[in-house]
Design a protein around this motif. Structure first.
Motif, PDB file in Angstrom:
ATOM      1  N   SER A 151       0.992  -1.057  -0.089  1.00 30.60           N
ATOM      2  CA  SER A 151      -0.253  -0.046   0.077  1.00 30.60           C
ATOM      3  C   SER A 151       1.097   1.313  -0.109  1.00 30.60           C
ATOM      4  N   GLU A 190      -5.639  -0.544  -1.428  1.00 28.69           N
ATOM      5  CA  GLU A 190      -6.866  -1.221  -2.228  1.00 28.69           C
ATOM      6  C   GLU A 190      -8.124  -0.549  -1.790  1.00 28.69           C
ATOM      7  N   TYR A 194     -10.759  -0.981  -5.093  1.00 30.02           N
ATOM      8  CA  TYR A 194     -11.093  -2.366  -5.256  1.00 30.02           C
ATOM      9  C   TYR A 194     -12.575  -2.638  -5.597  1.00 30.02           C
ATOM     10  N   ASN A 199      -9.044  -6.184  -9.016  1.00 33.64           N
ATOM     11  CA  ASN A 199      -7.400  -6.369  -9.152  1.00 33.64           C
ATOM     12  C   ASN A 199      -6.734  -5.571 -10.391  1.00 33.64           C
ATOM     13  N   LYS A 201      -5.835  -2.353 -10.732  1.00 31.44           N
ATOM     14  CA  LYS A 201      -5.579  -1.088 -10.515  1.00 31.44           C
ATOM     15  C   LYS A 201      -4.990  -0.486 -11.446  1.00 31.44           C
TER      16      LYS A 201
END
Length: 228
Positions: A151, A190, A194, A199, A201
Motif C-alpha cells: 500500500s 486497495e 477495489y 484487481n 488497479k
C-alpha cells in the motif's frame, strides 16, 4: 539546548499537524467535508467507494490520531519519554493518513466541473518543460505508482531543489518526510479502488486523471514555488 523530550514532542506534533490548520477544532482533528457529492466522481470513482473511503477509512485515521495525541499529552505531562517514543508510529501513521487524504479530496473534482482539465499557466509550462507533456507525466506517475509494493501513494511534488518530481511513499508516509511539497496524490491503497476495479488497479490509475482538480494542483504549485 532543548531536551530530548522537547525535541521529540515537537517532531511528532509537527508530523501530525502539518497542513491541517483548517481541519482541527478545540485541538481535535476532524474529517474535512468534501467539496462535492459522493456521486460526482462517477463513473471513475463510485459513490459507494467515496462514502466508505471518506466516512470510514479517513474517519478511522482521525479517530486514532486523536486518541494517540491525547495519550501523547498525558505522557508529556508525566515526563514519560518512553511512552512518547512508543506513540510515534501511531501518530506518524494516522497523522499521515489524515494529511494525505485531506490533500487527496481537494485534488479531485467531477468531469462536468472541470475534472481532468489542465489549462495554460505556470504549472502546465513546468510540466511540459520537465516531462514533455501532461500525457508523459501521467505515464511516469502511473508507472511509479503501479510499482508500489503493498500500500502507498504516488505523488507529484516539488522537491527540495524547487523542481517538479514524481515520488512514491509507503503506507501513509508523507512526501514532507523526505522534504518534498505534495501537489497531487494518487491513493494506491486497495480501499481506494477495489470495489470498482477489483484487481485491475492499472485501470484505476489511468482513469483517475479524468477527475483530477488541476486548479487545486496549480494553486499548490504556486504556493510551493513562493518558498523558493
Amino acid at each position: 539546548m532543548l531536551s530530548t523530550k522537547t525535541l521529540f514532542a515537537r517532531t511528532v506534533q509537527t508530523t501530525a499537524r502539518r497542513a491541517l490548520g483548517t481541519t482541527t477544532t478545540r485541538g481535535k482533528h476532524t474529517v474535512p467535508d468534501l467539496d462535492y457529492d459522493y456521486n460526482e466522481l462517477e463513473p471513475v470513482i463510485s459513490a459507494k467507494i467515496m462514502q466508505l473511503h471518506h466516512d470510514k477509512h479517513h474517519a478511522t485515521y482521525v479517530a486514532n490520531l486523536n486518541v494517540a495525541e491525547e495519550k501523547l499529552h498525558e505522557a508529556q505531562a508525566k515526563g514519560d519519554v518512553a511512552a512518547q517514543v512508543a506513540l510515534q508510529p501511531a501518530i506518524n501513521f494516522n497523522g499521515g493518513g489524515h494529511v494525505n487524504h485531506t490533500i487527496f479530496w481537494k485534488n479531485l473534482i467531477g468531469e462536468k466541473n472541470g475534472g481532468g482539465q489542465l489549462h495554460d499557466g505556470v504549472l502546465k509550462s513546468a510540466i511540459e518543460n520537465k516531462y514533455g507533456s501532461l500525457d508523459k507525466l501521467q505515464q511516469v506517475v502511473n508507472g511509479k505508482t503501479a510499482g508500489i509494493f503493498g500500500s502507498g501513494w504516488g505523488w507529484l511534488t516539488v522537491n527540495p531543489s524547487g523542481q517538479l518530481d514524481v515520488v512514491t511513499t509507503a503506507n501513509q508516509d508523507m512526501p514532507s518526510n523526505i522534504g518534498h511539497i505534495p501537489l497531487l496524490g494518487v491513493d494506491a491503497w486497495e480501499h481506494a479502488y477495489y470495489l470498482d476495479y477489483n484487481n485491475v488497479k492499472a485501470d484505476y490509475f489511468k482513469n483517475i486523471w479524468r477527475v483530477i482538480n488541476w486548479k487545486d494542483v496549480a494553486r499548490r504549485y504556486d504556493e510551493a514555488m513562493s518558498k523558493f
